[in-house]
Design a protein around this motif. Sequence first.
Motif, PDB file in Angstrom:
ATOM      1  N   TRP A  92      50.431-103.321  -1.744  1.00  0.00           N
ATOM      2  CA  TRP A  92      49.216-102.708  -2.304  1.00  0.00           C
ATOM      3  C   TRP A  92      48.155-102.550  -1.208  1.00  0.00           C
ATOM      4  O   TRP A  92      47.550-101.490  -1.054  1.00  0.00           O
ATOM      5  CB  TRP A  92      48.713-103.566  -3.458  1.00  0.00           C
ATOM      6  N   ASP A  93      47.912-103.618  -0.447  1.00  0.00           N
ATOM      7  CA  ASP A  93      46.924-103.574   0.630  1.00  0.00           C
ATOM      8  C   ASP A  93      47.305-102.536   1.681  1.00  0.00           C
ATOM      9  O   ASP A  93      46.449-101.811   2.198  1.00  0.00           O
ATOM     10  CB  ASP A  93      46.802-104.951   1.292  1.00  0.00           C
ATOM     11  N   THR A  94      48.596-102.478   2.002  1.00  0.00           N
ATOM     12  CA  THR A  94      49.069-101.510   2.986  1.00  0.00           C
ATOM     13  C   THR A  94      48.802-100.084   2.518  1.00  0.00           C
ATOM     14  O   THR A  94      48.260 -99.254   3.270  1.00  0.00           O
ATOM     15  CB  THR A  94      50.575-101.696   3.245  1.00  0.00           C
ATOM     16  N   LEU A  95      49.189 -99.776   1.302  1.00  0.00           N
ATOM     17  CA  LEU A  95      49.045 -98.416   0.778  1.00  0.00           C
ATOM     18  C   LEU A  95      47.583 -98.005   0.650  1.00  0.00           C
ATOM     19  O   LEU A  95      47.223 -96.857   0.944  1.00  0.00           O
ATOM     20  CB  LEU A  95      49.764 -98.295  -0.563  1.00  0.00           C
ATOM     21  N   LEU A  96      46.717 -98.936   0.242  1.00  0.00           N
ATOM     22  CA  LEU A  96      45.303 -98.595   0.131  1.00  0.00           C
ATOM     23  C   LEU A  96      44.657 -98.367   1.490  1.00  0.00           C
ATOM     24  O   LEU A  96      43.789 -97.504   1.640  1.00  0.00           O
ATOM     25  CB  LEU A  96      44.551 -99.684  -0.644  1.00  0.00           C
ATOM     26  N   SER A  97      45.083 -99.146   2.482  1.00  0.00           N
ATOM     27  CA  SER A  97      44.527 -98.921   3.823  1.00  0.00           C
ATOM     28  C   SER A  97      44.935 -97.548   4.351  1.00  0.00           C
ATOM     29  O   SER A  97      44.148 -96.866   5.011  1.00  0.00           O
ATOM     30  CB  SER A  97      44.980-100.025   4.784  1.00  0.00           C
ATOM     31  N   LEU A  98      46.160 -97.121   4.051  1.00  0.00           N
ATOM     32  CA  LEU A  98      46.620 -95.793   4.469  1.00  0.00           C
ATOM     33  C   LEU A  98      45.843 -94.693   3.744  1.00  0.00           C
ATOM     34  O   LEU A  98      45.437 -93.693   4.347  1.00  0.00           O
ATOM     35  CB  LEU A  98      48.119 -95.651   4.197  1.00  0.00           C
ATOM     36  N   ALA A  99      45.645 -94.883   2.443  1.00  0.00           N
ATOM     37  CA  ALA A  99      44.931 -93.880   1.656  1.00  0.00           C
ATOM     38  C   ALA A  99      43.473 -93.752   2.092  1.00  0.00           C
ATOM     39  O   ALA A  99      42.876 -92.683   1.941  1.00  0.00           O
ATOM     40  CB  ALA A  99      45.007 -94.229   0.175  1.00  0.00           C
ATOM     41  N   ASN A 100      42.903 -94.815   2.626  1.00  0.00           N
ATOM     42  CA  ASN A 100      41.518 -94.791   3.082  1.00  0.00           C
ATOM     43  C   ASN A 100      41.374 -94.326   4.523  1.00  0.00           C
ATOM     44  O   ASN A 100      40.299 -94.436   5.111  1.00  0.00           O
ATOM     45  CB  ASN A 100      40.893 -96.183   2.925  1.00  0.00           C
ATOM     46  N   SER A 101      42.456 -93.819   5.097  1.00  0.00           N
ATOM     47  CA  SER A 101      42.421 -93.323   6.473  1.00  0.00           C
ATOM     48  C   SER A 101      41.516 -92.102   6.588  1.00  0.00           C
ATOM     49  O   SER A 101      41.382 -91.306   5.653  1.00  0.00           O
ATOM     50  CB  SER A 101      43.829 -92.958   6.939  1.00  0.00           C
ATOM     51  N   ALA A 120      49.435 -99.157  -7.254  1.00  0.00           N
ATOM     52  CA  ALA A 120      48.868 -98.293  -6.221  1.00  0.00           C
ATOM     53  C   ALA A 120      48.981 -96.824  -6.618  1.00  0.00           C
ATOM     54  O   ALA A 120      48.072 -96.020  -6.356  1.00  0.00           O
ATOM     55  CB  ALA A 120      49.567 -98.546  -4.882  1.00  0.00           C
ATOM     56  N   LYS A 121      50.094 -96.473  -7.255  1.00  0.00           N
ATOM     57  CA  LYS A 121      50.300 -95.097  -7.722  1.00  0.00           C
ATOM     58  C   LYS A 121      49.245 -94.737  -8.768  1.00  0.00           C
ATOM     59  O   LYS A 121      48.697 -93.616  -8.752  1.00  0.00           O
ATOM     60  CB  LYS A 121      51.712 -94.966  -8.298  1.00  0.00           C
ATOM     61  N   ILE A 122      48.963 -95.651  -9.675  1.00  0.00           N
ATOM     62  CA  ILE A 122      47.946 -95.408 -10.695  1.00  0.00           C
ATOM     63  C   ILE A 122      46.585 -95.152 -10.043  1.00  0.00           C
ATOM     64  O   ILE A 122      45.837 -94.266 -10.455  1.00  0.00           O
ATOM     65  CB  ILE A 122      47.871 -96.597 -11.672  1.00  0.00           C
ATOM     66  N   LYS A 123      46.270 -95.920  -9.033  1.00  0.00           N
ATOM     67  CA  LYS A 123      44.975 -95.790  -8.369  1.00  0.00           C
ATOM     68  C   LYS A 123      44.889 -94.540  -7.495  1.00  0.00           C
ATOM     69  O   LYS A 123      43.866 -93.859  -7.474  1.00  0.00           O
ATOM     70  CB  LYS A 123      44.693 -97.033  -7.512  1.00  0.00           C
ATOM     71  N   LEU A 124      45.962 -94.216  -6.804  1.00  0.00           N
ATOM     72  CA  LEU A 124      45.922 -93.120  -5.822  1.00  0.00           C
ATOM     73  C   LEU A 124      46.409 -91.790  -6.380  1.00  0.00           C
ATOM     74  O   LEU A 124      46.184 -90.745  -5.769  1.00  0.00           O
ATOM     75  CB  LEU A 124      46.746 -93.506  -4.587  1.00  0.00           C
ATOM     76  N   GLY A 125      47.114 -91.818  -7.474  1.00  0.00           N
ATOM     77  CA  GLY A 125      47.562 -90.575  -8.104  1.00  0.00           C
ATOM     78  C   GLY A 125      48.520 -89.782  -7.245  1.00  0.00           C
ATOM     79  O   GLY A 125      49.465 -90.334  -6.658  1.00  0.00           O
ATOM     80  N   ASP A 126      48.260 -88.472  -7.139  1.00  0.00           N
ATOM     81  CA  ASP A 126      49.167 -87.582  -6.418  1.00  0.00           C
ATOM     82  C   ASP A 126      49.191 -87.835  -4.916  1.00  0.00           C
ATOM     83  O   ASP A 126      50.063 -87.297  -4.220  1.00  0.00           O
ATOM     84  CB  ASP A 126      48.775 -86.119  -6.673  1.00  0.00           C
ATOM     85  N   ARG A 127      48.283 -88.647  -4.427  1.00  0.00           N
ATOM     86  CA  ARG A 127      48.267 -88.925  -2.985  1.00  0.00           C
ATOM     87  C   ARG A 127      49.425 -89.833  -2.577  1.00  0.00           C
ATOM     88  O   ARG A 127      49.734 -89.952  -1.395  1.00  0.00           O
ATOM     89  CB  ARG A 127      46.944 -89.579  -2.587  1.00  0.00           C
TER      90      ARG A 127
END
Length: 486
Positions: A143-152, A179-186
């Motif tokens: 989760w932390d990994t994916l959110l850090s990538l999405a916040n790039s 993470a999918k729920i939070k980031l959606g199509d990203r």
Amino acid sequence: MESETILSKQFYSSNSDSVINESSLNSSLFGTKTKSSKISVERPSSPFGIAVLIGTFILMLAGAFFVYQLQPDFDQFQIERINSAWGLPFLVITGLLFFFQTGVFLYNSYLFLRYKPIESVSDELLPTVTVIVPAYNEGKLVWDTLLSLANSDYPEHKLQILAVDDGSKDDTWYWMQEAKIKLGDRLAIYQQAKNQGKRHALYRGFNLGTGEIFVTVDSDSIVKKDTLRNLVSPFVVNDKCGAVAGNVQVLNSKKAILPKMLNVSFVMSFEFQRSAESMLGSVLCTPGALAAYRSDAVFACLPEWINQTFMGEPSDIGEDRAMTNMILKQGKHVLFQRNAIVLTNVPEEYTGLYKMFIRWSRSNVRENLAMAKYVFTDFRKESKFGARLLFVNQFFKIVMTYPFLLFMFFFIAIHPLLFLSSTFLGILILSSFSALFYAKRYSVSESFWAYSYSIFYTFSLFWIAPYAIATANKKGWLTRGLVVAK
């Protein structure tokens, strides 16, 4: 599984004072006039840690004292060795290797001083990127990994993030779904029907990805806000670039003694060694924690990579080194970006550490054998000197492993005090460069772990290389199922 405590203001903002300062990364080792920022947050020293450092210096100073006191015994030992049937040839060989290694070190130092990371290009020039995150039993860390990538700080329309659960037995898939729920199509998430290994998880990501550049990130790692754009910029300015290695640093360095030691070791390995390799266009390994590959270079070797075998058995380790090797073989350049930073978890206990090193060492043996098949051919139009020099240096280290091991045991059996005193003095001298390097770039107090790590490695991990050579054909990830102690 609990994740590292990661504050968004620390890792998702490029302006935070608690992360690595870019100006400190770009400063020269010998030319820095301002004090460099420290890595991550301040790490308080524990009483046990202080005791380890004090013990380290007591051992090294005692070694220096006994070398001075026992100088006649050292002279006698040298005379006896020269007069023996094997002593003189061994002395000549070790002398030649010493001068060779010294020459390589001085050359690497020269290359390091010339190295500069490529600055990020504009949003318009940035290529489309597919980031692949393979995960196995990582729990909330993914989760932390994916959110850090999405916040790039990367254009959303040019960024595709894929996460592949490699048949985890814990709640990794749950956290991917969150993470999918939070980031959606990203974010796109996929689940392997069964555990097949990291290589197969990456393979699925490569085949699903649509980006011009593939980026692979380990699922227990955190990227800085500007990491992705810095990592892929070399592909824009250098059309011969086939792969780029990121700058790996330790995330859990506050939690135990081993990560503190490895933190200093990683800085030396990446910021010094890979900077030099990058100047030669021949970085030997793009790390699994953070690496980027040109998609056409990946697809050119993908069938060979996924079907790679060693001594008739499918390869299930060293996927990062193998991919790097195959891209080098295509004649493309492999570079290092010091300003593309990823923080990753490392083992906090001895068992996890030695298993990780065994896996790395086996991969090193395998890929050096693979590299030997092409490195002296006309595999690249440009100069091939750098790649060949790096290969020869690695080759000598492997070939001389057993002779030096036998000599060490002989030395211990005949003159144990001479061995111990000379070893501790040697560590004091040789590790001082690593300590100076880290102190100049980051923190003086943390730099002393370079000495402790050298003693620890010399006396508790010396067996890794000979064991890995003897068992290079063995399969197994070894550290799967182990967790970072909390």
